[in-house]
Scaffold this motif. Structure first.
Motif, PDB file in Angstrom:
ATOM      1  N   ALA A 233       0.796  -1.226   0.000  1.00  9.68           N
ATOM      2  CA  ALA A 233       0.000   0.000   0.000  1.00  9.68           C
ATOM      3  C   ALA A 233       0.833   1.283   0.000  1.00  9.68           C
ATOM      4  O   ALA A 233       0.459   2.253  -0.684  1.00  9.68           O
ATOM      5  CB  ALA A 233      -0.963  -0.014   1.186  1.00  9.68           C
ATOM      6  N   PRO A 234       1.968   1.379   0.739  1.00  9.19           N
ATOM      7  CA  PRO A 234       2.733   2.629   0.719  1.00  9.19           C
ATOM      8  C   PRO A 234       3.192   3.048  -0.680  1.00  9.19           C
ATOM      9  O   PRO A 234       3.296   4.251  -0.971  1.00  9.19           O
ATOM     10  CB  PRO A 234       3.928   2.320   1.623  1.00  9.19           C
ATOM     11  N   VAL A 235       3.466   2.101  -1.546  1.00 13.66           N
ATOM     12  CA  VAL A 235       3.853   2.437  -2.916  1.00 13.66           C
ATOM     13  C   VAL A 235       2.666   3.062  -3.647  1.00 13.66           C
ATOM     14  O   VAL A 235       2.806   4.057  -4.365  1.00 13.66           O
ATOM     15  CB  VAL A 235       4.370   1.191  -3.665  1.00 13.66           C
ATOM     16  N   LEU A 236       1.475   2.484  -3.463  1.00 11.47           N
ATOM     17  CA  LEU A 236       0.284   3.045  -4.109  1.00 11.47           C
ATOM     18  C   LEU A 236       0.002   4.457  -3.613  1.00 11.47           C
ATOM     19  O   LEU A 236      -0.354   5.350  -4.403  1.00 11.47           O
ATOM     20  CB  LEU A 236      -0.933   2.152  -3.842  1.00 11.47           C
ATOM     21  N   GLU A 237       0.165   4.671  -2.319  1.00 11.84           N
ATOM     22  CA  GLU A 237      -0.100   5.996  -1.753  1.00 11.84           C
ATOM     23  C   GLU A 237       0.912   7.028  -2.242  1.00 11.84           C
ATOM     24  O   GLU A 237       0.598   8.220  -2.350  1.00 11.84           O
ATOM     25  CB  GLU A 237      -0.104   5.926  -0.234  1.00 11.84           C
ATOM     26  N   ALA A 238       2.122   6.569  -2.537  1.00  9.56           N
ATOM     27  CA  ALA A 238       3.119   7.475  -3.105  1.00  9.56           C
ATOM     28  C   ALA A 238       2.765   7.850  -4.541  1.00  9.56           C
ATOM     29  O   ALA A 238       3.043   8.967  -4.995  1.00  9.56           O
ATOM     30  CB  ALA A 238       4.506   6.838  -3.054  1.00  9.56           C
ATOM     31  N   VAL A 239       2.128   6.923  -5.265  1.00  9.32           N
ATOM     32  CA  VAL A 239       1.680   7.207  -6.640  1.00  9.32           C
ATOM     33  C   VAL A 239       0.528   8.202  -6.621  1.00  9.32           C
ATOM     34  O   VAL A 239       0.527   9.196  -7.360  1.00  9.32           O
ATOM     35  CB  VAL A 239       1.258   5.902  -7.349  1.00  9.32           C
ATOM     36  N   ALA A 240      -0.472   7.952  -5.765  1.00 10.78           N
ATOM     37  CA  ALA A 240      -1.644   8.851  -5.681  1.00 10.78           C
ATOM     38  C   ALA A 240      -2.348   8.606  -4.361  1.00 10.78           C
ATOM     39  O   ALA A 240      -2.643   7.452  -4.015  1.00 10.78           O
ATOM     40  CB  ALA A 240      -2.599   8.601  -6.841  1.00 10.78           C
ATOM     41  N   LYS A 241      -2.623   9.645  -3.640  1.00 11.51           N
ATOM     42  CA  LYS A 241      -3.281   9.523  -2.344  1.00 11.51           C
ATOM     43  C   LYS A 241      -4.649   8.864  -2.524  1.00 11.51           C
ATOM     44  O   LYS A 241      -5.444   9.240  -3.380  1.00 11.51           O
ATOM     45  CB  LYS A 241      -3.436  10.895  -1.698  1.00 11.51           C
ATOM     46  N   GLY A 242      -4.924   7.840  -1.694  1.00 10.70           N
ATOM     47  CA  GLY A 242      -6.187   7.115  -1.763  1.00 10.70           C
ATOM     48  C   GLY A 242      -6.198   5.963  -2.749  1.00 10.70           C
ATOM     49  O   GLY A 242      -7.189   5.236  -2.839  1.00 10.70           O
ATOM     50  N   LEU A 243      -5.100   5.769  -3.491  1.00  6.78           N
ATOM     51  CA  LEU A 243      -5.080   4.714  -4.503  1.00  6.78           C
ATOM     52  C   LEU A 243      -5.189   3.323  -3.884  1.00  6.78           C
ATOM     53  O   LEU A 243      -5.852   2.441  -4.446  1.00  6.78           O
ATOM     54  CB  LEU A 243      -3.799   4.814  -5.351  1.00  6.78           C
ATOM     55  N   SER A 244      -4.579   3.107  -2.735  1.00 12.70           N
ATOM     56  CA  SER A 244      -4.653   1.783  -2.117  1.00 12.70           C
ATOM     57  C   SER A 244      -6.093   1.450  -1.735  1.00 12.70           C
ATOM     58  O   SER A 244      -6.538   0.302  -1.896  1.00 12.70           O
ATOM     59  CB  SER A 244      -3.742   1.701  -0.887  1.00 12.70           C
ATOM     60  N   THR A 245      -6.841   2.450  -1.256  1.00 15.27           N
ATOM     61  CA  THR A 245      -8.263   2.221  -0.924  1.00 15.27           C
ATOM     62  C   THR A 245      -9.052   1.870  -2.174  1.00 15.27           C
ATOM     63  O   THR A 245      -9.886   0.950  -2.167  1.00 15.27           O
ATOM     64  CB  THR A 245      -8.853   3.472  -0.259  1.00 15.27           C
ATOM     65  N   ASP A 246      -8.773   2.575  -3.260  1.00 13.94           N
ATOM     66  CA  ASP A 246      -9.477   2.296  -4.520  1.00 13.94           C
ATOM     67  C   ASP A 246      -9.198   0.884  -5.025  1.00 13.94           C
ATOM     68  O   ASP A 246     -10.107   0.177  -5.468  1.00 13.94           O
ATOM     69  CB  ASP A 246      -9.072   3.318  -5.587  1.00 13.94           C
ATOM     70  N   LEU A 247      -7.927   0.470  -4.964  1.00  7.98           N
ATOM     71  CA  LEU A 247      -7.583  -0.866  -5.464  1.00  7.98           C
ATOM     72  C   LEU A 247      -8.119  -1.954  -4.541  1.00  7.98           C
ATOM     73  O   LEU A 247      -8.529  -3.025  -5.016  1.00  7.98           O
ATOM     74  CB  LEU A 247      -6.073  -1.002  -5.630  1.00  7.98           C
ATOM     75  N   ASN A 248      -8.139  -1.709  -3.244  1.00 11.23           N
ATOM     76  CA  ASN A 248      -8.721  -2.684  -2.327  1.00 11.23           C
ATOM     77  C   ASN A 248     -10.211  -2.880  -2.616  1.00 11.23           C
ATOM     78  O   ASN A 248     -10.724  -4.003  -2.586  1.00 11.23           O
ATOM     79  CB  ASN A 248      -8.522  -2.242  -0.878  1.00 11.23           C
ATOM     80  N   GLU A 249     -10.891  -1.778  -2.918  1.00  6.58           N
ATOM     81  CA  GLU A 249     -12.310  -1.861  -3.270  1.00  6.58           C
ATOM     82  C   GLU A 249     -12.485  -2.597  -4.601  1.00  6.58           C
ATOM     83  O   GLU A 249     -13.406  -3.393  -4.767  1.00  6.58           O
ATOM     84  CB  GLU A 249     -12.895  -0.453  -3.369  1.00  6.58           C
ATOM     85  N   MET A 250     -11.568  -2.348  -5.530  1.00  8.43           N
ATOM     86  CA  MET A 250     -11.613  -3.042  -6.821  1.00  8.43           C
ATOM     87  C   MET A 250     -11.474  -4.547  -6.627  1.00  8.43           C
ATOM     88  O   MET A 250     -12.230  -5.344  -7.201  1.00  8.43           O
ATOM     89  CB  MET A 250     -10.483  -2.529  -7.715  1.00  8.43           C
ATOM     90  N   ILE A 251     -10.528  -4.950  -5.809  1.00  5.30           N
ATOM     91  CA  ILE A 251     -10.299  -6.382  -5.565  1.00  5.30           C
ATOM     92  C   ILE A 251     -11.506  -7.010  -4.894  1.00  5.30           C
ATOM     93  O   ILE A 251     -11.927  -8.121  -5.228  1.00  5.30           O
ATOM     94  CB  ILE A 251      -9.027  -6.575  -4.706  1.00  5.30           C
ATOM     95  N   ALA A 252     -12.111  -6.286  -3.920  1.00  5.33           N
ATOM     96  CA  ALA A 252     -13.262  -6.819  -3.193  1.00  5.33           C
ATOM     97  C   ALA A 252     -14.497  -6.929  -4.084  1.00  5.33           C
ATOM     98  O   ALA A 252     -15.245  -7.908  -4.017  1.00  5.33           O
ATOM     99  CB  ALA A 252     -13.564  -5.929  -1.985  1.00  5.33           C
ATOM    100  N   SER A 253     -14.721  -5.940  -4.938  1.00  3.46           N
ATOM    101  CA  SER A 253     -15.943  -5.905  -5.744  1.00  3.46           C
ATOM    102  C   SER A 253     -15.827  -6.651  -7.061  1.00  3.46           C
ATOM    103  O   SER A 253     -16.826  -7.094  -7.630  1.00  3.46           O
ATOM    104  CB  SER A 253     -16.327  -4.455  -6.037  1.00  3.46           C
ATOM    105  N   GLY A 254     -14.585  -6.765  -7.578  1.00  6.64           N
ATOM    106  CA  GLY A 254     -14.403  -7.421  -8.867  1.00  6.64           C
ATOM    107  C   GLY A 254     -14.565  -6.500 -10.051  1.00  6.64           C
ATOM    108  O   GLY A 254     -14.524  -6.951 -11.191  1.00  6.64           O
ATOM    109  N   HIS A 255     -14.761  -5.200  -9.799  1.00  7.08           N
ATOM    110  CA  HIS A 255     -14.912  -4.242 -10.891  1.00  7.08           C
ATOM    111  C   HIS A 255     -13.568  -3.554 -11.141  1.00  7.08           C
ATOM    112  O   HIS A 255     -12.998  -2.920 -10.263  1.00  7.08           O
ATOM    113  CB  HIS A 255     -15.980  -3.205 -10.549  1.00  7.08           C
ATOM    114  N   SER A 256     -13.062  -3.684 -12.348  1.00  2.00           N
ATOM    115  CA  SER A 256     -11.712  -3.239 -12.678  1.00  2.00           C
ATOM    116  C   SER A 256     -11.599  -1.723 -12.789  1.00  2.00           C
ATOM    117  O   SER A 256     -12.587  -1.025 -13.047  1.00  2.00           O
ATOM    118  CB  SER A 256     -11.278  -3.877 -13.997  1.00  2.00           C
ATOM    119  N   LEU A 257     -10.402  -1.225 -12.579  1.00  2.00           N
ATOM    120  CA  LEU A 257     -10.071   0.181 -12.768  1.00  2.00           C
ATOM    121  C   LEU A 257      -8.929   0.299 -13.763  1.00  2.00           C
ATOM    122  O   LEU A 257      -7.981  -0.484 -13.700  1.00  2.00           O
ATOM    123  CB  LEU A 257      -9.639   0.828 -11.446  1.00  2.00           C
ATOM    124  N   SER A 258      -8.992   1.241 -14.641  1.00  7.63           N
ATOM    125  CA  SER A 258      -7.901   1.518 -15.578  1.00  7.63           C
ATOM    126  C   SER A 258      -7.735   3.025 -15.694  1.00  7.63           C
ATOM    127  O   SER A 258      -8.715   3.746 -15.915  1.00  7.63           O
ATOM    128  CB  SER A 258      -8.198   0.927 -16.971  1.00  7.63           C
TER     129      SER A 258
END
Length: 510
Positions: A233-258
């Motif tokens: 997660a720290p790498v994702l947060e360095a890329v963009a604040k809140g990105l780790s939360t977004d990807l965790n939600e993506m993994i849980a829901s199964g809906h992809s982000l690009s």
């Protein structure tokens, strides 16, 4: 009647010869005794040997001790004037690992990691990262649709798309598709031209050493693919604040982000491959009239070494086999000194690298110092000092014998005959079953002789609670049991070294 009398006299003479040989073998088998085995094993499995891990100081100490014993006995060196046969061992080290994203310095093994055997040296400044969802491409679904990733850094997440009912889209069930594996995702990124893959896992990374594990051959695994860096997660947060939360939600829901991210990323990865060394130790007792033929008696002297300050002593695995090889050498040398030496030469060999993947025996059989065509049998000893708690018979007088049915039709009857005449152990052959899930036949050094067509026999006591644990110590060895098993090997070697013909090789290797 006269013919019958002659037949009986000849039979009596033959019996007399067999009895004489029996007495001679029994006389020198007395060198194989519990007290001597204990004395040697106490040295081999001592703290001073530090667990004898391949290509370490402890392994070198053990090799030096074994060589000194071979010299003391007067054996001849088995490798062109040397008692030790050196073989290469490799280890990767990460000499540089720097990752900085948008001014945040990330820590190797805490925030990100990379497999050292797969790494290629990289030094790059990156201005864009492409988020490609799960990184999956399939006939009905494509995370890379409308994305241009050639020559770019791609960020992908674990998992795969789901249906509304929670099943996976690509299978329609609760079972993952093949496209969800990291290998498939990396291969897909390579096909799309990605220069580097950042792979996000929700779970925290395990601590990763700056040194990779040892291996015995240079590897080119994934050499043509992109570097793959596993990130937290720290790498994702360095890329963009809140990105780790977004990807965790993506993994849980199964809906992809690009999407694309503009970044300021500096990356440096540099690997150095060290070439280390380990050795097999070989001593030869020359035979008499069949000296150009050989019996091998083998055991591996390496073990697991140390984990921090904890020593894995390896008293049973395989200090017991190594000790037996040394004591059998002493018995045969004494027999020769008294004029009862073997007809065939005997090669006493202790190998290292067994715990890493049978490396030492593989190297020897690929680079033999003696012609394998002239080897009648390899008698391999790997763990003969303990009791298998699962053994169903008389645990005071058993041993597992493995492989005697594999390459020579003569080996099983000879083994049974020798055992019945001398030791009378219970010979358990359950591990000979090709369906046995443990696949013990393939898991010790005899197998490398077998793959070259040499008949083999493997002696084994089975596993126990201390197998590959620090508790495999000398005080838990049953030396009376170990003596019986080692004597069986001695009598079998005596027979193999003195019989008229080499064993037939009449069963194909499977």
């Amino acid at each position: 009647m006269q013919k019958l009398l002659m037949v009986l006299l000849l039979a009596g003479a033959a019996t007399g010869v067999a009895a004489q040989k029996n007495k001679t073998a029994v006389r020198y088998s007395k060198e194989v005794k519990a007290s001597a085995l204990k004395e040697k094993l106490t040295i081999i499995a001592s703290a001073d040997m530090e667990g004898r891990e391949t290509a370490t100081a402890g392994q070198r100490k053990a090799a030096a001790y074994i060589e000194s014993e071979f010299k003391r006995l007067g054996l001849q060196p088995g490798n062109n004037g040397s008692f030790q046969q050196t073989f290469p061992v490799y280890m990767d080290t990460l000499s540089a690992a720097k990752l900085n994203i948008n001014g945040t310095a990330l820590s190797f093994s805490k925030d990100y990691s990379i497999g050292l055997q797969t790494i290629r040296d990289t030094s790059a400044v990156v201005k864009e990262i492409v988020l490609a969802g799960y990184g999956v491409t399939d006939s009905i679904y494509d995370d890379y649709k409308d994305l241009e990733v050639k020559g770019k850094v791609v960020l992908i997440a674990e998992g795969e798309p789901k249906l509304e009912n929670g099943n996976y889209l690509l299978t329609g069930t609760d079972k993952h598709s093949r496209s969800a594996s990291l290998f498939a995702k990396v291969n897909n990124a390579r096909k799309h031209g990605a220069a580097l893959v950042l792979f996000y896992q929700q779970a925290m990374l395990k601590s990763v050493s700056l040194k990779g594990g040892m291996y015995n051959k240079p590897t080119v695994f994934l050499a043509q693919g992109p570097n793959v860096i596993t990130v937290n997660a720290p790498v994702l947060e360095a890329v963009a604040k809140g990105l780790s939360t977004d990807l965790n939600e993506m993994i849980a829901s199964g809906h992809s982000l690009s999407t694309n991210f503009t970044v300021d990323m500096q990356l440096e990865l540099k690997k150095q491959t060290l070439q280390l060394e380990s050795t097999n130790v070989i001593g030869i007792l020359p035979g008499t009239d069949k000296a150009e033929e050989y019996v091998f008696i083998t055991g591996h002297y390496d073990h697991l070494g140390k984990r921090g300050d904890v020593i894995y002593y390896g008293a049973d695995d395989d200090g017991s086999g190594t000790t037996a090889v040394l004591q059998l050498a002493q018995a045969f040398v004494k027999a020769k000194d008294k004029g009862a030496g073997p007809r065939r030469s005997i090669a006493f060999m202790t190998v290292s690298g067994e715990e890493k993947g049978l490396w030492g025996s593989e190297y020897y059989t690929d680079h033999p110092t003696l012609s394998l065509d002239k080897v009648t049998v390899d008698l391999n000893i790997d763990m003969i000092g303990r009791i298998d708690p699962q053994y169903k018979g008389d645990s005071t007088k058993y041993v597992y014998v493995i492989g005697d049915d594999k390459l020579s039709s003569e080996l099983t009857p000879i083994t049974d005959s020798v055992n019945n005449n001398y030791v009378k152990l219970e010979l358990d052959r359950k591990f000979n079953d090709p369906k046995d899930p443990n696949r013990i036949y393939y898991r010790s050094d005899h197998y490398n002789f077998a793959r070259k067509g040499v008949p083999i026999l493997f002696y084994f006591n089975g596993t126990h609670r201390d197998y590959h644990m620090p508790g495999d110590t000398v005080d838990k060895i049953d030396f009376k049991q170990m003596e019986k098993r080692a004597k069986l090997v001695f009598f079998t070697a005596w027979d193999m070294a003195n019989r008229d013909n080499m064993l037939k090789r009449d069963i194909p290797l499977k």
